[in-house]
Structure formats: structure tokens, C-alpha cells
Design a protein around this motif. Structure first.
Motif, short mmCIF file in Angstrom:
data_model
loop_
_atom_site.label_atom_id
_atom_site.label_comp_id
_atom_site.label_asym_id
_atom_site.label_seq_id
_atom_site.Cartn_x
_atom_site.Cartn_y
_atom_site.Cartn_z
N GLN A 56 26.94 12.35 -58.16
CA GLN A 56 28.14 13.09 -57.75
C GLN A 56 28.40 12.97 -56.25
O GLN A 56 27.49 13.08 -55.43
CB GLN A 56 27.97 14.57 -58.10
CG GLN A 56 29.19 15.41 -57.82
CD GLN A 56 28.98 16.86 -58.23
OE1 GLN A 56 28.32 17.60 -57.52
NE2 GLN A 56 29.54 17.23 -59.38
N ARG B 139 30.34 15.10 -53.52
CA ARG B 139 30.77 16.50 -53.41
C ARG B 139 31.18 16.74 -51.96
O ARG B 139 30.35 16.61 -51.06
CB ARG B 139 29.63 17.42 -53.82
CG ARG B 139 29.96 18.89 -53.71
CD ARG B 139 28.70 19.73 -53.96
NE ARG B 139 28.99 21.12 -53.74
CZ ARG B 139 29.22 22.01 -54.70
NH1 ARG B 139 29.16 21.64 -55.96
NH2 ARG B 139 29.47 23.26 -54.41
N SER C 148 33.80 8.99 -65.39
CA SER C 148 33.76 9.78 -64.17
C SER C 148 34.84 10.85 -64.26
O SER C 148 35.91 10.62 -64.82
CB SER C 148 33.96 8.92 -62.93
OG SER C 148 35.25 8.37 -62.90
N ARG D 43 35.27 16.75 -55.94
CA ARG D 43 34.11 16.04 -56.49
C ARG D 43 34.51 14.83 -57.34
O ARG D 43 35.60 14.79 -57.89
CB ARG D 43 33.30 16.96 -57.42
CG ARG D 43 32.78 18.19 -56.79
CD ARG D 43 32.06 19.05 -57.80
NE ARG D 43 33.02 19.64 -58.74
CZ ARG D 43 32.80 20.75 -59.42
NH1 ARG D 43 31.67 21.40 -59.30
NH2 ARG D 43 33.71 21.22 -60.25
N GLU D 44 33.56 13.93 -57.46
CA GLU D 44 33.61 12.85 -58.45
C GLU D 44 32.23 12.85 -59.09
O GLU D 44 31.21 12.70 -58.40
CB GLU D 44 33.88 11.51 -57.78
CG GLU D 44 33.99 10.37 -58.76
CD GLU D 44 35.42 10.13 -59.24
OE1 GLU D 44 35.57 9.49 -60.28
OE2 GLU D 44 36.37 10.58 -58.57
N THR D 45 32.18 13.04 -60.40
CA THR D 45 30.92 13.11 -61.13
C THR D 45 30.88 11.95 -62.12
O THR D 45 31.77 11.81 -62.95
CB THR D 45 30.79 14.45 -61.88
OG1 THR D 45 30.98 15.52 -60.95
CG2 THR D 45 29.44 14.57 -62.55
N THR E 291 28.81 9.87 -65.09
CA THR E 291 27.79 10.04 -66.13
C THR E 291 27.79 8.82 -67.06
O THR E 291 28.71 8.01 -67.03
CB THR E 291 28.06 11.30 -66.97
OG1 THR E 291 29.36 11.20 -67.55
CG2 THR E 291 27.97 12.57 -66.13
N TRP F 282 27.62 4.15 -59.56
CA TRP F 282 27.27 4.94 -58.38
C TRP F 282 27.09 4.05 -57.15
O TRP F 282 27.48 4.41 -56.05
CB TRP F 282 26.04 5.77 -58.64
CG TRP F 282 25.64 6.58 -57.45
CD1 TRP F 282 24.51 6.46 -56.71
CD2 TRP F 282 26.39 7.65 -56.86
NE1 TRP F 282 24.52 7.37 -55.69
CE2 TRP F 282 25.66 8.12 -55.76
CE3 TRP F 282 27.62 8.24 -57.15
CZ2 TRP F 282 26.10 9.15 -54.95
CZ3 TRP F 282 28.06 9.27 -56.34
CH2 TRP F 282 27.30 9.72 -55.26
#
Length: 147
Positions: free
Chosen positions: A3, A5, A90, A110-112, A114, A122
Motif C-alpha cells: 500500500q 498511504r 488495486s 491510498r493505493e492498495t 493485492t 508493487w
């Protein structure tokens, strides 16, 4: 899960900040990360957002996303999926909270990432953290200028 943040304080109401975030047609006037976006801030709607492959780069990839949440004036989130959700996705989101101490708005941006491809995504995405800060500052200037 990985992430980015970032956070900042904006001296404008959450409603004013929300209006700017949802005015996708005006992104080109202020947004350094997504200078153009098509779609509407309605849950389930499809977005088209050409995005630079690296910060400041001229190579742009046409990204597509779906709005996951649009709770005015609190949270705007969209999801981009790579092939299938478990493979990689994302979520890009903006969370607006009233700042009781200073007035105005606390922005969480944020950018998360998974899924199985998250470590590969990433390695590219983490280079964008400074651009997230630039976007926050541009949003702050625009909102405070209209406050």
C-alpha cells in the motif's frame, strides 16, 4: 498486500473537496497523476483513466476501473483488476474526514495492491508515492482556492 498511504490537511470542507474529486472532466486542470478520466462517481460505473507508466513519463497506459464506493462526502474508491481479482488488483481511494481540531478536511489517499501479482505490481507502483503527494498538494491548492 502492498500500500501507498499519503495524508494531508486541507483548509476546505469535505463537501468542497468531494466536489473536486468527483469532477473528472476537470482533472486535466490540476491532477498530476490522472490528467484525464472518463466516467462518473457512481458505484458500479466504469472509469477510463490513462495513467503514466512511471512518474513523469510520457508512455501512458489506458487503465480501466470500476467505482467500488462513492459515499459523499466521505470516500471515493475505484478498483483496477489485472485479468482476475485473485491474480491482481488495486484499489485507489480517497477518504475525507472533517478535522475537528483545525477545521477543514483530513485527506487519506491510498493505493492498495493485492493478489498473486502484487509483488511485481508493487515494484512499479511504489515509485508513484511522490506523485501521490503531488496530487494531494494540487487538490489542496484547488480546494483552498475555491473555499
Amino acid at each position: 498486500m502492498h500500500q501507498i498511504r499519503t495524508e494531508t490537511h486541507i483548509s476546505a470542507s469535505p463537501e468542497q473537496v468531494w466536489k473536486i474529486l468527483c469532477d473528472f472532466d476537470s482533472y486535466g486542470e490540476w491532477n498530476p497523476l490522472v490528467p484525464r478520466m472518463r466516467g462518473t462517481a457512481v458505484v458500479g460505473s466504469r472509469l477510463t483513466l490513462p495513467t503514466a507508466m512511471w512518474p513523469g513519463g510520457r508512455v501512458v497506459m489506458p487503465m480501466r476501473a470500476i467505482v467500488e464506493e462513492a459515499t459523499a462526502p466521505r470516500r471515493l474508491a475505484w478498483r483496477t483488476t489485472m485479468l482476475a481479482r485473485g491474480f491482481g488488483s488495486s484499489v485507489h481511494d480517497f477518504v475525507l474526514s472533517p478535522d475537528a481540531e483545525r477545521g477543514g478536511t483530513h485527506l487519506l489517499h491510498r493505493e492498495t495492491v493485492t493478489g498473486a501479482i502484487a509483488p511485481v505490481m508493487w515494484s512499479m507502483l511504489r515509485r508513484f508515492e511522490p506523485v501521490f503527494d503531488q496530487l494531494n498538494q494540487a487538490l489542496k491548492r484547488r480546494a483552498e482556492g475555491s473555499a
